[in-house]
Design an enzyme around this catalytic site. Structure first.
Site, PDB file in Angstrom:
ATOM      1  N   PHE A 196       0.818  -1.100  -0.033  1.00 10.29           N
ATOM      2  CA  PHE A 196      -0.092  -0.157   0.072  1.00 10.29           C
ATOM      3  C   PHE A 196       0.892   1.178  -0.121  1.00 10.29           C
ATOM      4  CE2 PHE A 196      -1.776  -3.270   2.318  1.00 10.29           C
ATOM      5  CZ  PHE A 196      -3.241  -3.577   1.654  1.00 10.29           C
ATOM      6  N   ASP A 204       0.913  -1.180  -4.814  1.00  2.47           N
ATOM      7  CA  ASP A 204      -0.329  -0.386  -4.789  1.00  2.47           C
ATOM      8  C   ASP A 204      -1.282  -0.726  -5.795  1.00  2.47           C
ATOM      9  OD1 ASP A 204      -1.133   2.321  -2.859  1.00  2.47           O
ATOM     10  OD2 ASP A 204      -2.141   2.025  -4.533  1.00  2.47           O
ATOM     11  N   SER A 205      -2.419  -0.554  -5.793  1.00  2.00           N
ATOM     12  CA  SER A 205      -3.416  -1.006  -6.832  1.00  2.00           C
ATOM     13  C   SER A 205      -3.917   0.310  -7.505  1.00  2.00           C
ATOM     14  CB  SER A 205      -4.654  -1.626  -6.047  1.00  2.00           C
ATOM     15  OG  SER A 205      -5.209  -0.573  -5.150  1.00  2.00           O
ATOM     16  N   ASN A 231      -3.031  -5.930  -6.265  1.00  2.00           N
ATOM     17  CA  ASN A 231      -3.960  -5.970  -5.258  1.00  2.00           C
ATOM     18  C   ASN A 231      -3.097  -6.701  -4.173  1.00  2.00           C
ATOM     19  OD1 ASN A 231      -5.615  -6.998  -2.962  1.00  2.00           O
ATOM     20  ND2 ASN A 231      -7.394  -7.165  -4.366  1.00  2.00           N
ATOM     21  N   ALA A 232      -2.808  -5.926  -3.206  1.00  2.00           N
ATOM     22  CA  ALA A 232      -1.795  -6.135  -2.167  1.00  2.00           C
ATOM     23  C   ALA A 232      -2.466  -7.589  -1.323  1.00  2.00           C
ATOM     24  CB  ALA A 232      -1.517  -4.985  -1.211  1.00  2.00           C
ATOM     25  N   ASP A 261       0.612  -0.550   5.241  1.00  2.00           N
ATOM     26  CA  ASP A 261      -0.021   0.997   5.456  1.00  2.00           C
ATOM     27  C   ASP A 261      -1.581   0.660   4.724  1.00  2.00           C
ATOM     28  OD1 ASP A 261      -1.047   3.422   6.327  1.00  2.00           O
ATOM     29  OD2 ASP A 261       0.419   4.409   5.040  1.00  2.00           O
ATOM     30  N   CYS A 270      -5.324   3.522   9.952  1.00  3.67           N
ATOM     31  CA  CYS A 270      -5.617   4.957  10.096  1.00  3.67           C
ATOM     32  C   CYS A 270      -7.135   5.154  10.347  1.00  3.67           C
ATOM     33  CB  CYS A 270      -5.319   5.613   9.088  1.00  3.67           C
ATOM     34  SG  CYS A 270      -6.066   4.947   7.322  1.00  3.67           S
TER      35      CYS A 270
HETATM   36  N1  SAH Z   1       1.901   4.367   2.732  1.00  4.91           N
HETATM   37  C1  SAH Z   1       1.190   5.479   1.924  1.00  4.91           C
HETATM   38  C2  SAH Z   1      -0.341   5.832   2.097  1.00  4.91           C
HETATM   39  C3  SAH Z   1      -1.098   4.487   1.897  1.00  4.91           C
HETATM   40  S1  SAH Z   1      -2.853   5.003   1.598  1.00  4.91           S
HETATM   41  C4  SAH Z   1       1.919   6.440   2.146  1.00  4.91           C
HETATM   42  O1  SAH Z   1       2.620   6.822   3.095  1.00  4.91           O
HETATM   43  O2  SAH Z   1       1.878   7.666   1.181  1.00  4.91           O
HETATM   44  C5  SAH Z   1      -3.484   3.465   1.369  1.00  4.91           C
HETATM   45  C6  SAH Z   1      -2.991   3.118  -0.305  1.00  4.91           C
HETATM   46  O3  SAH Z   1      -3.640   1.901  -0.418  1.00  4.91           O
HETATM   47  C7  SAH Z   1      -3.695   3.893  -1.334  1.00  4.91           C
HETATM   48  O4  SAH Z   1      -2.366   4.317  -2.149  1.00  4.91           O
HETATM   49  C8  SAH Z   1      -4.735   3.133  -2.076  1.00  4.91           C
HETATM   50  O5  SAH Z   1      -4.474   3.116  -3.481  1.00  4.91           O
HETATM   51  C9  SAH Z   1      -4.012   1.771  -1.894  1.00  4.91           C
HETATM   52  N2  SAH Z   1      -4.876   0.373  -1.991  1.00  4.91           N
HETATM   53  C10 SAH Z   1      -6.170   0.332  -1.510  1.00  4.91           C
HETATM   54  N3  SAH Z   1      -6.710  -0.939  -1.761  1.00  4.91           N
HETATM   55  C11 SAH Z   1      -5.475  -1.545  -2.204  1.00  4.91           C
HETATM   56  C12 SAH Z   1      -5.438  -2.922  -2.480  1.00  4.91           C
HETATM   57  N4  SAH Z   1      -6.504  -3.648  -2.281  1.00  4.91           N
HETATM   58  N5  SAH Z   1      -4.183  -3.403  -2.885  1.00  4.91           N
HETATM   59  C13 SAH Z   1      -3.149  -2.397  -3.138  1.00  4.91           C
HETATM   60  N6  SAH Z   1      -3.383  -1.348  -2.667  1.00  4.91           N
HETATM   61  C14 SAH Z   1      -4.322  -0.674  -2.427  1.00  4.91           C
END
Ligand code: SAH
Length: 401
Positions: free
Chosen positions: A232, A253-254, A284-285, A305, A345
């Site tokens: 993420f 990230d997705s 998809n993480a 995150d 968060c």
């Molecule tokens: N760590 C980042 C903030 C992450 S916010 C920083 O410090 O800037 C959450 C992130 O998760 C977003 O970028 C969103 O695009 C991503 N996200 C949401 N669902 C997801 C998924 N299923 N797989 C991968 N990424 C995802």
């Protein structure tokens, strides 16, 4: 500019004993069910609140639409509302000047935590990004006062407004487009902890970046080592901080637009990265971590995150299952002596509940966890004691053996 009516002329709202007790305990919100009568009070008005016998408790902003009907401004009468707004903006800026280091990007105004309920202002180097969340803060005289004070004190190249259409709908405010309020500049480069990031005022999530993680990037980087995985990753906040210290960084990230900015950010920091490439993966993480955990992928550092799983209290059970599954997968992938940086968060997930989840994931993964740091949001997103809702971010740095 509209002048403030004398205090005695403000509409007076009486509260139930429960509403009054809430204010006395230091909270700044009163729910509609605790307002005894608000007939004919205009949306967004400045009001005097009183207990059920009529004894004044202070001055507040009223919303006719939100379940949070009252947001307190002051325990005192407010004779000069524009003057109060200007003073609060100045105090918010002074607070940041004394506690924020190593960055030209931070949250300048954080709503209730700065006694400017419904107003968020983020600074990205020379651009300020404003978000208005309530009827009272949307009123033109309020906007004008706040913008003029911000301009005078910070002298930004531009002030932009990011509109969340859902928030306006919930507050019964007419639709409004995002746009520039002052100046013309809409993109810039910001620096935090010596790392540079692109900022585009009308792109990206939140107002552009996750400024609340700024101090956690630096703290986690102290422990990052070997092969690292940033799940993420958004625009690469953790990954870019880790790269100078790690042999290899993979970030997932997705969101393709987020990864495109992440890659441009890596190019901005080429010198610091000293030829090291970060591997950006669009996936998809959850699925990727599942595959990696069951295959031979192993890491020395993992960051989790994810977006808020628990948007409401009702989502809490499934959110906790989601966090546990994710953390379990990360623990399975970490080499002995590895570092896990795990975040939530969601305000609804308490620090205790998060640590309990982590303990249970450790038991299931047969790993021993040592807590290195218990962290929250950066200090420019202040936590106001008495208002638990202002504390929402959890970031645990853990040694895994
Ligand atoms: N760590 C980042 C903030 C992450 S916010 C920083 O410090 O800037 C959450 C992130 O998760 C977003 O970028 C969103 O695009 C991503 N996200 C949401 N669902 C997801 C998924 N299923 N797989 C991968 N990424 C995802």
């Amino acid at each position: 500019m509209a002048s403030t009516p004398a205090h005695s002329e403000l509409p007076k709202l009486k509260l139930s004993p429960r509403g009054a007790a809430r204010l006395k305990s230091g909270h700044v919100w009163v729910y509609r069910s605790d307002v005894l009568s608000a007939d004919s009070v205009a949306p967004g008005s400045l009001v005097t609140v009183a207990d059920s016998r009529g004894k004044p408790l202070g001055t507040a902003l009223y919303s006719s639409a939100s379940q949070i009907a009252i947001r307190m401004l002051s325990p005192e009468p407010v004779a000069d509302f524009p003057g109060l707004l200007r003073r609060r903006v100045a105090e918010a800026i002074a607070y940041r000047e004394s506690v924020v280091r190593d960055t030209n990007a931070c949250r300048v105004i954080f709503s209730e935590a700065d006694f400017l309920p419904g107003l968020i202002v983020d600074r990205y180097n020379d651009i300020l990004s404003v978000q208005v969340l309530t009827q009272a803060m949307d009123a033109n005289p309020v906007r004008e006062t706040v913008i003029s004070e911000l301009s005078q004190r910070l002298n930004p190249a531009a002030i932009v407004e990011r509109v969340d259409p859902r928030v306006r709908e919930l507050e019964s405010l007419p639709p409004r487009a995002s746009g520039t309020l002052d100046g013309t500049k809409t993109s810039t480069v910001l620096t935090m902890n010596g790392i540079q990031f692109h900022f585009d005022a009308f792109e990206g999530q939140k107002t552009g970046a996750f400024l609340d993680q700024r101090e956690n990037y630096a703290a986690a980087a102290q422990y990052a080592k070997g092969e690292a995985l940033d799940a993420f990753c958004y625009q690469g906040g953790f990954a870019l901080h880790f790269a100078p210290r790690c042999s290899q960084v993979t970030a997932v990230d997705s969101s393709r637009p987020a990864l495109e900015v992440a890659d441009r950010n890596a190019a901005l920091n080429r010198q610091l990265l000293n030829g090291k490439e970060i591997e950006w993966i669009e996936a998809n993480a959850f699925d990727l971590l599942k595959d990696y955990a069951s295959s031979a992928h192993r890491y020395d550092t993992v960051v989790l995150d994810p977006p808020a799983f628990a948007k409401t209290r009702r989502d809490l059970d499934s959110a906790m299952r989601g966090y546990k599954e994710l953390n379990l997968r990360a623990l399975k992938m970490l080499r002995p002596g590895g570092i896990l940086v795990t975040c939530s968060c969601s305000y609804h997930v308490s620090q205790d509940a998060f640590l309990e989840m982590l303990t249970s994931a450790a038991v299931d993964a047969h790993r021993t966890l040592r807590l290195l740091q218990v962290r929250g949001q950066a200090k420019d997103h202040p936590v106001l004691l008495g208002v638990p809702e202002t504390a929402y971010l959890k970031c645990m740095i853990v040694y895994v053996s």
